[in-house]
Design an enzyme around this catalytic site. Structure first.
Site, short mmCIF file in Angstrom:
data_model
loop_
_atom_site.label_atom_id
_atom_site.label_comp_id
_atom_site.label_asym_id
_atom_site.label_seq_id
_atom_site.Cartn_x
_atom_site.Cartn_y
_atom_site.Cartn_z
N CYS A 119 1.96 -6.19 -4.51
CA CYS A 119 1.33 -5.46 -5.61
C CYS A 119 1.66 -3.97 -5.54
O CYS A 119 0.80 -3.11 -5.79
CB CYS A 119 -0.18 -5.66 -5.63
SG CYS A 119 -0.65 -7.35 -5.99
N LYS B 243 -11.79 -7.45 3.04
CA LYS B 243 -10.81 -6.99 4.02
C LYS B 243 -11.48 -6.45 5.27
O LYS B 243 -10.80 -6.04 6.21
CB LYS B 243 -9.91 -5.91 3.40
CG LYS B 243 -8.90 -6.44 2.36
CD LYS B 243 -8.02 -5.32 1.85
CE LYS B 243 -6.85 -5.80 1.04
NZ LYS B 243 -7.18 -6.39 -0.25
N ASP C 65 -8.44 5.37 -2.59
CA ASP C 65 -8.41 3.92 -2.43
C ASP C 65 -8.48 3.64 -0.93
O ASP C 65 -7.51 3.87 -0.21
CB ASP C 65 -7.11 3.38 -3.05
CG ASP C 65 -6.89 1.89 -2.75
OD1 ASP C 65 -7.73 1.30 -2.05
OD2 ASP C 65 -5.88 1.35 -3.21
N GLN D 7 -7.43 -0.29 2.66
CA GLN D 7 -6.78 -0.55 3.94
C GLN D 7 -7.32 0.34 5.05
O GLN D 7 -7.10 0.06 6.22
CB GLN D 7 -5.26 -0.33 3.81
CG GLN D 7 -4.57 -1.24 2.81
CD GLN D 7 -4.62 -2.72 3.23
OE1 GLN D 7 -4.76 -3.04 4.41
NE2 GLN D 7 -4.52 -3.60 2.26
N HIS E 211 -1.04 0.89 -4.71
CA HIS E 211 -1.21 -0.51 -5.10
C HIS E 211 -1.34 -0.55 -6.63
O HIS E 211 -1.83 0.42 -7.23
CB HIS E 211 -2.51 -1.03 -4.45
CG HIS E 211 -2.76 -2.49 -4.59
ND1 HIS E 211 -3.26 -3.04 -5.75
CD2 HIS E 211 -2.61 -3.51 -3.72
CE1 HIS E 211 -3.40 -4.36 -5.56
NE2 HIS E 211 -3.01 -4.66 -4.36
#
Lengths: 157, 415
Positions: B372, B230, B204, B207, B128
């Protein structure tokens, strides 16, 4: 509530399926200018041949984008080809005035008329009027025009 | 194909999310954009509302009762987050405004203190922008070098040359799961390789953390960034997990109140962890909301969340392929076990904006664009995709609605 038929008028879909002036021109003499919509990744590349007075003698379009940005570019190319700088300037202002009605006013305030819209016939471009009911898509419709303005500015600089 | 058992009852689940009962264009909403942000259960809305209604006060300062209650509630949320990701200490849980700020904090604070010209940071082609741009900024500022882990033809990381890429590297910073392809990466393999090469690892988890059980010890991650919104929590709150010794040695990011122990005319000393990195009044209501989200997810069970999404992923891929055949191309790994519930697709050669515009008329919310991740888009040779993504409250009826709306989209543009 605006419906899909307000956005996707038949003439828009026609320009999308059969884009006019698609391709490239040799550079130089043509000027190549790129426009991006950073929100959606759409990109447009214009090739402009100018006449001795700075008008657009020929134009080609490449790049990729949605039906609105592609059809708007196609209609724009048909509208400005062979036009003088002054005529293109009027068209550009009239088109952007049409696109900015709802950009600057809240929903429901449809009585607000743009104050500086020149009195010119937009022809096929009128079909894009419905785009203003879908504010997210206005940038798709104006991408080609902004790119053209950038090209004309570069050519005259 | 064997059909996985789904432990979650979609109807009962949807009832806990007030927004999912609304209509759009006169039709019940079909929300398929949870990779962008999730909906919020009533438990989270109530927790935030309760804070403002009953204990609203600033934390860590007041000696009066409601200020102590607010402080306790906020620090309880930190402990919940700590346990949710298996951190050893609450000192390792830094609250940020989002995951982007967490990633920038590591690049700016750890990076500036530890990197110099020519040092190598290894990223992947599926990152991202939030895990690319902060490092580009250090390329410009310090002159570090970026290396990129390539992808194979199913959108998985190609680790063939990983050790070569990591040779001499100081940082490995990669996503645990692609927000475009859905690919779930072998994080432990990556962090082990980084450690062997003498590099720190930054993961990261935006997700992955909302969708599967996370344990930073098992992941072997030195830093982990993720966002609250999220994972059923509110916007405006993210988390940076960092190994305590790394955080102790890392200079502060923002200066101000809360992050200091002492301020004099000639300087300052920093507060202890984690407050050293939390300058100013924190997002108290949002932190409490995130704590409630963690409690809510614990109640569902993260293993159930993952099992539900594997079952729904199987259903989504098979349904879309059965109904549309070659008209649809779903990016990313074909095996549901290797991916999360994120489905980027090309359909009928239509532009994603046009697809999502027609889907919206059918009350189906999907994302359209580059998500993104422009370097990945360039690698895939496309400008944009349409993306449907699922979460704990989605079920097969949502996927059927998506397929019906896609049918209508195809018909609309081919007339």
């Amino acid at each position: 509530m605006p419906g899909l038929e307000d956005l996707y008028r038949e003439i828009i879909l026609d320009h999308y399926r059969n884009p006019r002036n698609r391709g490239e021109l040799e550079t130089p003499p043509a000027l190549r200018v790129e426009g991006f919509n950073p929100l959606c990744g759409d990109e447009i590349v214009l090739y402009l041949d100018f006449d001795s007075n700075g008008g657009v003698a020929d134009i080609r379009i490449s790049g990729q984008g949605c039906s609105i940005s592609q059809s708007s570019a196609s209609m724009m190319s048909a509208a400005v080809k062979g036009k003088s700088v002054a005529e293109i300037d009027e068209l550009t202002r009239a088109f952007k005035a049409m696109m900015s009605i709802h950009e600057n006013t809240l929903e429901g305030a449809e009585t607000a008329e743009p104050i500086d819209a020149p009195d010119v016939k937009l022809g096929d471009l009128e079909a894009l009027r419905g785009v203003v009911k879908f504010p997210v898509r206005i940038k798709c419709a104006t991408l080609a025009w902004n790119t053209l303005a950038q090209g004309i500015e570069e050519a005259s600089a | 194909m064997a059909v996985s058992v789904d432990p979650i009852d979609g109807t009962a689940m949807k009832a806990q999310f007030p927004l999912l009962s609304r209509e759009v264009h006169g039709k019940p909403i079909v929300y398929l954009d949870s990779a962008a942000t999730s909906q919020k259960p009533l438990a989270v809305l109530d927790a935030m509302d309760d804070y403002y209604r009953t204990i609203n006060s600033n934390v860590h300062r007041g000696v009066y009762m409601i200020a102590e209650e607010a402080t306790n509630r906020m620090e309880l949320a930190r402990a919940l987050v700590r346990d949710f990701i298996g951190a050893r200490s609450s000192s390792e849980i830094i609250f940020t405004k989002n995951a982007t700020e967490a990633l920038n904090m590591v690049a700016q604070s750890w990076g500036r203190a530890n990197l110099s010209a020519g040092d190598v940071v290894v990223l992947s082609h599926m990152e991202h922008h939030a895990n690319i741009v902060p490092w580009h900024m250090l390329v410009a500022e310090i002159g570090i070098e970026l290396r990129w882990i390539p992808l194979d033809n199913e959108g998985r990381l190609d680790l063939t040359d990983l050790d070569t890429l990591l040779n001499g590297a100081k940082v490995l910073s990669v996503t645990a799961m692609s927000n475009v392809l859905g690919t779930m990466n072998p994080v432990r393999t990556l962090t082990d390789a980084a450690r062997k090469a003498g590099a720190i690892s930054m993961i990261d988890g935006c997700q992955s953390v909302p969708h599967s059980a996370t344990n930073v010890q098992e992941l072997g991650a030195d830093f982990l960034a993720f966002s609250g919104h999220k994972m059923c929590g509110p916007t405006g709150i993210g988390v940076l997990y960092g190994r305590e010794d790394l955080l102790e040695a890392m200079p502060p990011f923002l200066g101000g109140g809360e992050m200091i122990r002492d301020v004099r005319l000639d300087g300052f000393t920093t507060n202890e962890l984690p407050w050293k990195f939390e300058a100013g009044t924190p997002a108290i209501a949002e932190i409490i909301g995130l704590g409630a989200a963690v409690e809510w997810l614990n109640g569902v069970g993260m293993d159930n969340v993952r099992a539900h999404e594997i079952a729904l992923t199987e259903y989504t891929i098979s349904t879309l392929h059965e109904r549309f055949g070659d008209r649809i191309n779903i990016h990313g790994p074909s095996s549901p076990a290797e991916r999360g519930g994120v489905f980027s697709f090309d359909f009928d050669g239509l532009h994603p904006h046009d697809i999502s515009q027609v889907l919206d008329q059918h009350a189906v919310c999907v994302r359209a664009g580059h998500h993104c991740a422009k370097p990945l888009m360039k690698l895939l040779g496309i400008g944009a995709t349409a993306r449907a993504s699922v979460y704990v409250y989605n079920d097969t009826t949502d996927i059927d609605a998506l397929a019906d709306a896609l049918d209508a989209t195809g018909a609309f543009f081919t007339l």
